[in-house]
Design a protein around this motif. Structure first.
Motif, PDB file in Angstrom:
ATOM      1  N   VAL A 101      -5.488  -4.752   5.325  1.00 20.50           N
ATOM      2  CA  VAL A 101      -4.751  -3.536   4.976  1.00 20.50           C
ATOM      3  C   VAL A 101      -5.306  -2.326   5.118  1.00 20.50           C
ATOM      4  O   VAL A 101      -4.425  -1.401   5.567  1.00 20.50           O
ATOM      5  CB  VAL A 101      -4.411  -4.080   3.218  1.00 20.50           C
ATOM      6  CG1 VAL A 101      -3.360  -2.822   2.800  1.00 20.50           C
ATOM      7  CG2 VAL A 101      -3.492  -5.411   3.089  1.00 20.50           C
ATOM      8  N   SER A 102      -6.342  -1.804   4.991  1.00 20.96           N
ATOM      9  CA  SER A 102      -6.706  -0.575   5.135  1.00 20.96           C
ATOM     10  C   SER A 102      -6.635  -0.125   6.506  1.00 20.96           C
ATOM     11  O   SER A 102      -6.257   0.971   7.054  1.00 20.96           O
ATOM     12  CB  SER A 102      -8.333  -0.701   4.865  1.00 20.96           C
ATOM     13  OG  SER A 102      -8.386  -0.956   3.217  1.00 20.96           O
ATOM     14  N   SER A 103      -7.031  -0.940   7.657  1.00 22.65           N
ATOM     15  CA  SER A 103      -6.822  -0.792   9.067  1.00 22.65           C
ATOM     16  C   SER A 103      -5.534  -0.437   9.487  1.00 22.65           C
ATOM     17  O   SER A 103      -5.061   0.554  10.221  1.00 22.65           O
ATOM     18  CB  SER A 103      -7.495  -1.908   9.840  1.00 22.65           C
ATOM     19  OG  SER A 103      -6.667  -3.147   9.739  1.00 22.65           O
ATOM     20  N   VAL A 104      -4.458  -1.186   8.846  1.00 22.74           N
ATOM     21  CA  VAL A 104      -2.976  -1.093   9.109  1.00 22.74           C
ATOM     22  C   VAL A 104      -2.637   0.241   8.382  1.00 22.74           C
ATOM     23  O   VAL A 104      -1.675   0.954   9.133  1.00 22.74           O
ATOM     24  CB  VAL A 104      -2.099  -2.388   8.713  1.00 22.74           C
ATOM     25  CG1 VAL A 104      -0.576  -2.034   8.648  1.00 22.74           C
ATOM     26  CG2 VAL A 104      -2.646  -3.590   9.357  1.00 22.74           C
ATOM     27  N   GLU A 105      -3.096   0.441   7.106  1.00 19.40           N
ATOM     28  CA  GLU A 105      -2.558   1.681   6.360  1.00 19.40           C
ATOM     29  C   GLU A 105      -3.229   3.021   7.448  1.00 19.40           C
ATOM     30  O   GLU A 105      -2.322   3.918   7.452  1.00 19.40           O
ATOM     31  CB  GLU A 105      -3.284   1.923   5.094  1.00 19.40           C
ATOM     32  CG  GLU A 105      -3.007   0.840   4.021  1.00 19.40           C
ATOM     33  CD  GLU A 105      -3.452   0.972   2.751  1.00 19.40           C
ATOM     34  OE1 GLU A 105      -2.757   0.847   1.698  1.00 19.40           O
ATOM     35  OE2 GLU A 105      -4.865   1.172   2.802  1.00 19.40           O
ATOM     36  N   GLU A 106      -4.085   2.871   7.923  1.00 21.06           N
ATOM     37  CA  GLU A 106      -4.835   3.883   8.791  1.00 21.06           C
ATOM     38  C   GLU A 106      -3.760   4.471  10.001  1.00 21.06           C
ATOM     39  O   GLU A 106      -3.468   5.386  10.356  1.00 21.06           O
ATOM     40  CB  GLU A 106      -6.097   3.728   9.169  1.00 21.06           C
ATOM     41  CG  GLU A 106      -6.728   4.674  10.263  1.00 21.06           C
ATOM     42  CD  GLU A 106      -8.014   4.340  10.870  1.00 21.06           C
ATOM     43  OE1 GLU A 106      -8.648   5.187  11.537  1.00 21.06           O
ATOM     44  OE2 GLU A 106      -8.475   3.622  10.353  1.00 21.06           O
ATOM     45  N   ILE A 107      -3.146   3.225  10.550  1.00 19.65           N
ATOM     46  CA  ILE A 107      -2.367   3.305  11.628  1.00 19.65           C
ATOM     47  C   ILE A 107      -0.885   3.962  11.319  1.00 19.65           C
ATOM     48  O   ILE A 107      -0.319   4.732  11.852  1.00 19.65           O
ATOM     49  CB  ILE A 107      -2.069   2.033  12.532  1.00 19.65           C
ATOM     50  CG1 ILE A 107      -3.434   1.684  12.980  1.00 19.65           C
ATOM     51  CG2 ILE A 107      -1.221   2.320  13.655  1.00 19.65           C
ATOM     52  CD1 ILE A 107      -3.409   0.330  13.689  1.00 19.65           C
ATOM     53  N   THR A 108      -0.393   3.362  10.116  1.00 20.43           N
ATOM     54  CA  THR A 108       0.990   3.591   9.600  1.00 20.43           C
ATOM     55  C   THR A 108       1.100   4.809   8.630  1.00 20.43           C
ATOM     56  O   THR A 108       2.325   5.198   8.348  1.00 20.43           O
ATOM     57  CB  THR A 108       1.453   2.341   8.836  1.00 20.43           C
ATOM     58  OG1 THR A 108       0.813   2.067   7.899  1.00 20.43           O
ATOM     59  CG2 THR A 108       1.736   1.137   9.824  1.00 20.43           C
ATOM     60  N   LYS A 109       0.250   5.131   8.009  1.00 23.40           N
ATOM     61  CA  LYS A 109       0.249   6.380   7.175  1.00 23.40           C
ATOM     62  C   LYS A 109       1.179   7.597   7.743  1.00 23.40           C
ATOM     63  O   LYS A 109       2.068   8.313   7.232  1.00 23.40           O
ATOM     64  CB  LYS A 109      -1.164   6.857   6.698  1.00 23.40           C
ATOM     65  CG  LYS A 109      -1.093   7.802   5.559  1.00 23.40           C
ATOM     66  CD  LYS A 109      -2.357   8.294   5.067  1.00 23.40           C
ATOM     67  CE  LYS A 109      -2.272   9.422   3.867  1.00 23.40           C
ATOM     68  NZ  LYS A 109      -1.590  10.647   4.182  1.00 23.40           N
ATOM     69  N   PRO A 110       0.542   7.886   8.947  1.00 20.04           N
ATOM     70  CA  PRO A 110       1.349   9.369   9.566  1.00 20.04           C
ATOM     71  C   PRO A 110       2.979   8.899   9.627  1.00 20.04           C
ATOM     72  O   PRO A 110       3.600   9.773   9.450  1.00 20.04           O
ATOM     73  CB  PRO A 110       0.832   9.523  10.883  1.00 20.04           C
ATOM     74  CG  PRO A 110      -0.577   8.679  10.742  1.00 20.04           C
ATOM     75  CD  PRO A 110      -0.310   7.617   9.951  1.00 20.04           C
ATOM     76  N   LEU A 111       3.295   7.477   9.899  1.00 22.82           N
ATOM     77  CA  LEU A 111       4.563   7.454  10.069  1.00 22.82           C
ATOM     78  C   LEU A 111       5.326   7.183   8.578  1.00 22.82           C
ATOM     79  O   LEU A 111       6.418   7.766   8.562  1.00 22.82           O
ATOM     80  CB  LEU A 111       4.822   5.905  10.500  1.00 22.82           C
ATOM     81  CG  LEU A 111       4.383   5.755  12.020  1.00 22.82           C
ATOM     82  CD1 LEU A 111       4.468   4.255  12.344  1.00 22.82           C
ATOM     83  CD2 LEU A 111       5.210   6.619  12.909  1.00 22.82           C
ATOM     84  N   ILE A 112       4.578   6.778   7.637  1.00 21.60           N
ATOM     85  CA  ILE A 112       5.099   6.815   6.446  1.00 21.60           C
ATOM     86  C   ILE A 112       5.248   8.300   5.785  1.00 21.60           C
ATOM     87  O   ILE A 112       6.382   8.682   5.143  1.00 21.60           O
ATOM     88  CB  ILE A 112       4.346   6.050   5.245  1.00 21.60           C
ATOM     89  CG1 ILE A 112       4.457   4.707   5.603  1.00 21.60           C
ATOM     90  CG2 ILE A 112       4.604   6.315   3.642  1.00 21.60           C
ATOM     91  CD1 ILE A 112       3.247   3.908   4.677  1.00 21.60           C
ATOM     92  N   ASP A 113       4.386   9.459   5.965  1.00 25.64           N
ATOM     93  CA  ASP A 113       4.376  10.623   5.687  1.00 25.64           C
ATOM     94  C   ASP A 113       5.489  11.274   6.628  1.00 25.64           C
ATOM     95  O   ASP A 113       6.251  12.263   5.923  1.00 25.64           O
ATOM     96  CB  ASP A 113       2.931  11.269   6.309  1.00 25.64           C
ATOM     97  CG  ASP A 113       2.026  10.890   5.120  1.00 25.64           C
ATOM     98  OD1 ASP A 113       2.218  10.079   4.003  1.00 25.64           O
ATOM     99  OD2 ASP A 113       0.657  11.160   5.541  1.00 25.64           O
ATOM    100  N   SER A 114       5.719  11.195   7.620  1.00 24.46           N
ATOM    101  CA  SER A 114       6.745  11.858   8.597  1.00 24.46           C
ATOM    102  C   SER A 114       8.223  11.431   7.865  1.00 24.46           C
ATOM    103  O   SER A 114       9.057  12.375   8.161  1.00 24.46           O
ATOM    104  CB  SER A 114       6.706  11.489   9.874  1.00 24.46           C
ATOM    105  OG  SER A 114       7.011  10.064  10.200  1.00 24.46           O
ATOM    106  N   LYS A 115       8.466  10.322   7.434  1.00 29.88           N
ATOM    107  CA  LYS A 115       9.573   9.781   6.844  1.00 29.88           C
ATOM    108  C   LYS A 115       9.864  10.284   5.429  1.00 29.88           C
ATOM    109  O   LYS A 115      10.775  10.037   4.658  1.00 29.88           O
ATOM    110  CB  LYS A 115       9.982   8.402   7.021  1.00 29.88           C
ATOM    111  CG  LYS A 115      10.186   8.149   8.498  1.00 29.88           C
ATOM    112  CD  LYS A 115      10.713   6.601   8.774  1.00 29.88           C
ATOM    113  CE  LYS A 115      12.185   6.505   8.236  1.00 29.88           C
ATOM    114  NZ  LYS A 115      12.819   5.241   8.540  1.00 29.88           N
ATOM    115  N   GLY A 116       8.648  10.748   4.991  1.00 32.20           N
ATOM    116  CA  GLY A 116       8.951  11.321   3.430  1.00 32.20           C
ATOM    117  C   GLY A 116       8.783   9.948   2.357  1.00 32.20           C
ATOM    118  O   GLY A 116       9.598   9.994   1.276  1.00 32.20           O
ATOM    119  N   LEU A 117       8.216   8.934   2.853  1.00 30.97           N
ATOM    120  CA  LEU A 117       8.416   7.474   1.895  1.00 30.97           C
ATOM    121  C   LEU A 117       7.319   7.487   1.085  1.00 30.97           C
ATOM    122  O   LEU A 117       6.053   8.166   1.143  1.00 30.97           O
ATOM    123  CB  LEU A 117       8.275   6.381   3.055  1.00 30.97           C
ATOM    124  CG  LEU A 117       9.098   5.972   4.171  1.00 30.97           C
ATOM    125  CD1 LEU A 117       9.051   5.072   4.874  1.00 30.97           C
ATOM    126  CD2 LEU A 117      10.692   6.176   3.611  1.00 30.97           C
TER     127      LEU A 117
END
Length: 246
Positions: A101-117
């Motif tokens: 989960v931590s490794s996937v969070e590292e990849i997807t966090k910028p996408l989550i932040d960019s959409k304001g989720l």
């Protein structure tokens, strides 16, 4: 008539084989330069070529995210081709769910932040270890995160939680996105089904991620479950054997 049918079947099989071979070659050819792009981006981020401004670091981050997205698309195509040919190999071992989960969070966090989720992680008090193929478990969870982000409007929420019960470990990724109607739930794991949706076409992707994820889960002795309601979001749960209770 029977001879004609056999000839048509043989031609269809040959055409399918040639198509698969072509897609496989193209995927491998594309992966090599994409890996090189990722390597050069990391060198530039480290300042090996000289000082890097904050604005340049932001641009490099965007390049890296695009590179990773393209690589994930290619990996899905290659995974689908391998599944179709029966050449998938599984390296079954202990898989630390927290690390995945931590490794996937590292990849997807910028996408989550960019959409304001909004993002919520609900981890158990103790670390859980599943039995599976580490790389394939990671790919499944990444596919589930990516879909949740893709189909959740700005300002929505993505959650991940995992727990153990009855010798199973369950990793659940849920969202407050567009959801799936009851008459489409039965076909959500079919290859290319996402491409039939206009929204999915605008969001990008191959429409293979869920199909591959389900087959990978089954290949590791697990399963992939879905719950959804239009307008209220979806929840996908990866079920794997618990390494501690085998």
């Amino acid at each position: 008539m029977e001879t004609d049918l056999e000839a048509a079947r043989a031609n269809a099989e040959k055409s399918s084989s040639l198509k698969s071979e072509f897609l496989g070659i193209m995927s491998h050819e594309l992966r090599t330069p994409l890996n090189a792009i990722g390597g050069y981006v990391e060198i530039m981020e480290l300042g090996v070529r000289g000082p890097v401004t904050p604005e340049q670091l932001t641009d490099l981050g965007r390049i890296k995210r695009s590179q990773r997205h393209l690589l994930s698309v290619i990996e899905n195509v290659l995974g689908y081709l391998k599944l179709g040919s029966g050449r998938v190999a599984y390296e079954i071992g202990d898989v630390c769910v927290d690390d995945v989960v931590s490794s996937v969070e590292e990849i997807t966090k910028p996408l989550i932040d960019s959409k304001g989720l909004r993002y919520r992680r609900q981890a158990p008090a103790t670390s859980l270890v599943a039995r599976g193929d580490n790389a394939k478990v990671r790919q499944i969870v990444l596919n589930l995160f990516s879909n949740a982000i893709k189909f959740t409007p700005e300002g929505g929420q993505v959650d991940v939680e995992w727990n153990t019960a009855e010798s199973e470990i369950r990793i659940r990724v849920s969202d407050t996105g567009i959801g799936i109607s009851a008459d489409h739930l039965h076909s959500v794991f079919e290859p290319f089904m996402q491409l039939a949706s206009p929204l999915a076409r605008r969001s990008g992707g191959t429409g293979l991620g869920l199909s591959i994820s389900r087959d990978f889960a089954r290949g590791m002795g697990g399963q992939l479950l879905v719950e959804s309601e239009p307008g209220r979001g979806s929840a996908f749960t990866l079920v794997l054997p618990d390494a501690v209770n085998q």
